[in-house]
Write a protein that holds these residues in place. Structure first.
Motif, PDB file in Angstrom:
ATOM      1  N   GLU A   1      -3.594  -5.881  12.411  1.00 26.29           N
ATOM      2  CA  GLU A   1      -3.152  -4.994  11.327  1.00 26.29           C
ATOM      3  C   GLU A   1      -1.628  -5.107  11.295  1.00 26.29           C
TER       4      GLU A   1
ATOM      5  N   HIS B   1      -9.972  -3.200  14.103  1.00 25.12           N
ATOM      6  CA  HIS B   1     -10.228  -4.280  13.140  1.00 25.12           C
ATOM      7  C   HIS B   1     -10.464  -5.564  13.928  1.00 25.12           C
TER       8      HIS B   1
ATOM      9  N   CYS C   1       0.873  -1.173   0.000  1.00 22.94           N
ATOM     10  CA  CYS C   1       0.000   0.000   0.000  1.00 22.94           C
ATOM     11  C   CYS C   1       0.912   1.225   0.000  1.00 22.94           C
TER      12      CYS C   1
ATOM     13  N   HIS D   1      -7.084   2.461  17.165  1.00 22.45           N
ATOM     14  CA  HIS D   1      -5.895   3.058  16.563  1.00 22.45           C
ATOM     15  C   HIS D   1      -6.301   3.946  15.383  1.00 22.45           C
TER      16      HIS D   1
ATOM     17  N   PHE E   1      -8.270   6.810   7.358  1.00 24.51           N
ATOM     18  CA  PHE E   1      -7.184   6.201   8.140  1.00 24.51           C
ATOM     19  C   PHE E   1      -7.056   6.874   9.513  1.00 24.51           C
TER      20      PHE E   1
ATOM     21  N   ARG F   1       1.834  -4.159   9.366  1.00 20.97           N
ATOM     22  CA  ARG F   1       2.397  -3.235   8.385  1.00 20.97           C
ATOM     23  C   ARG F   1       3.921  -3.220   8.517  1.00 20.97           C
TER      24      ARG F   1
ATOM     25  N   PHE G   1       1.425   5.467  13.422  1.00 22.28           N
ATOM     26  CA  PHE G   1       0.313   4.633  13.845  1.00 22.28           C
ATOM     27  C   PHE G   1       0.043   5.029  15.297  1.00 22.28           C
TER      28      PHE G   1
ATOM     29  N   PHE H   1      -4.147   6.031  11.665  1.00 19.10           N
ATOM     30  CA  PHE H   1      -2.882   6.191  10.926  1.00 19.10           C
ATOM     31  C   PHE H   1      -2.852   7.553  10.254  1.00 19.10           C
TER      32      PHE H   1
ATOM     33  N   VAL I   1       1.040   5.193   0.085  1.00 21.22           N
ATOM     34  CA  VAL I   1       0.169   6.315   0.426  1.00 21.22           C
ATOM     35  C   VAL I   1       0.788   7.616  -0.077  1.00 21.22           C
TER      36      VAL I   1
ATOM     37  N   ILE J   1       4.532   6.952   2.449  1.00 24.27           N
ATOM     38  CA  ILE J   1       4.914   5.640   2.997  1.00 24.27           C
ATOM     39  C   ILE J   1       4.579   4.566   1.971  1.00 24.27           C
TER      40      ILE J   1
ATOM     41  N   HIS K   1     -10.376   3.727  14.973  1.00 24.17           N
ATOM     42  CA  HIS K   1     -11.093   2.508  14.595  1.00 24.17           C
ATOM     43  C   HIS K   1     -10.394   1.274  15.154  1.00 24.17           C
TER      44      HIS K   1
END
Ligand SMILES: CSCCC(=O)/C(O)=C/O
Ligand SMILES: [Fe+2]
Length: 200
Positions: free
Chosen positions: A105, A101, A78, A144, A95, A107, A116, A146, A80, A154, A99
């Protein structure tokens, strides 16, 4: 993540408590005086970290081992930046919405850098700055967000166990099993102590 590896990780992953200012989200937002957070403290919150060789991710035995041990079968990238990320402005906004998940997550920053932000035991924001070579795992159920930093770029490898599910559940989503499990595993005092998370 063996003993002695912490110093190497700290060259590419640093964490600190954030101030309360509404200034540009891409600024560092240090408190005055600065309050750094150790990688061990992040581990207590379930946030895992490694330093890897980002110039050699295609043939990196250490990355291979982590993927095998943790079952990270899926991988993509990904990037950005406005040129590479479709609906850039909307994604940047999403981002940065707090939120969680229902899965980890994961990365791995192979170029550029970004922040983050994760909530601690007392619901305070910790900013985790991940630079080239830094890999982090945010556990399922942790709140968290981003943001890019002021370098505005990034490239992250995204890993996942099986078919990826990227769905963000914006706060509050405290009724989800993933959130309840996160509280039980990482926020609640063990041995009959009181829960420190108001949502518990
Ligand atoms: C650097 S990857 C983009 C951020 C992202 O995928 C995410 O889910 C943030 O929480
Ligand atoms: Fe996320």
């Amino acid at each position: 993540m063996t003993m002695g590896a912490a110093d190497k990780r700290e060259e590419v992953i640093q964490a600190w408590y954030m101030d309360d200012s509404d200034e540009d989200q891409r600024l560092p937002h240090h408190r005055e005086p600065k309050e750094y957070v150790s990688l061990d403290k992040l581990t207590e919150l379930g946030v895992l970290s490694w330093r890897l060789d980002a110039d050699n991710y295609e043939n990196d035995e250490e990355l291979k081992k982590i993927r095998e041990e943790r079952g990270y079968s899926y991988m993509d990238f990904c990037e950005v930046c406005p040129e590479k990320l479709p609906n850039y402005e909307e994604k940047i906004k999403n981002f940065f919405e707090e939120h969680l998940h229902t899965d980890e997550e994961i990365r791995y920053c192979v170029a550029g850098s970004g922040y983050f932000d994760v909530r601690d035991h007392n619901d305070k924001w910790i900013r985790v700055w991940v630079k080239k070579g830094g890999m982090i795992v945010l556990p399922a159920g942790i709140y968290h967000r981003f943001t890019l930093d002021t370098d505005n770029y990034i490239k992250a490898m995204r890993l996942f166990v099986g078919d990826p599910i990227w769905t963000p559940y914006n706060r509050p989503h405290d009724h989800l099993p993933a959130r309840k499990e996160y509280i039980e595993n990482f926020l609640q005092e063990k041995g009959g102590g009181q829960a420190v998370d108001a949502a518990a």
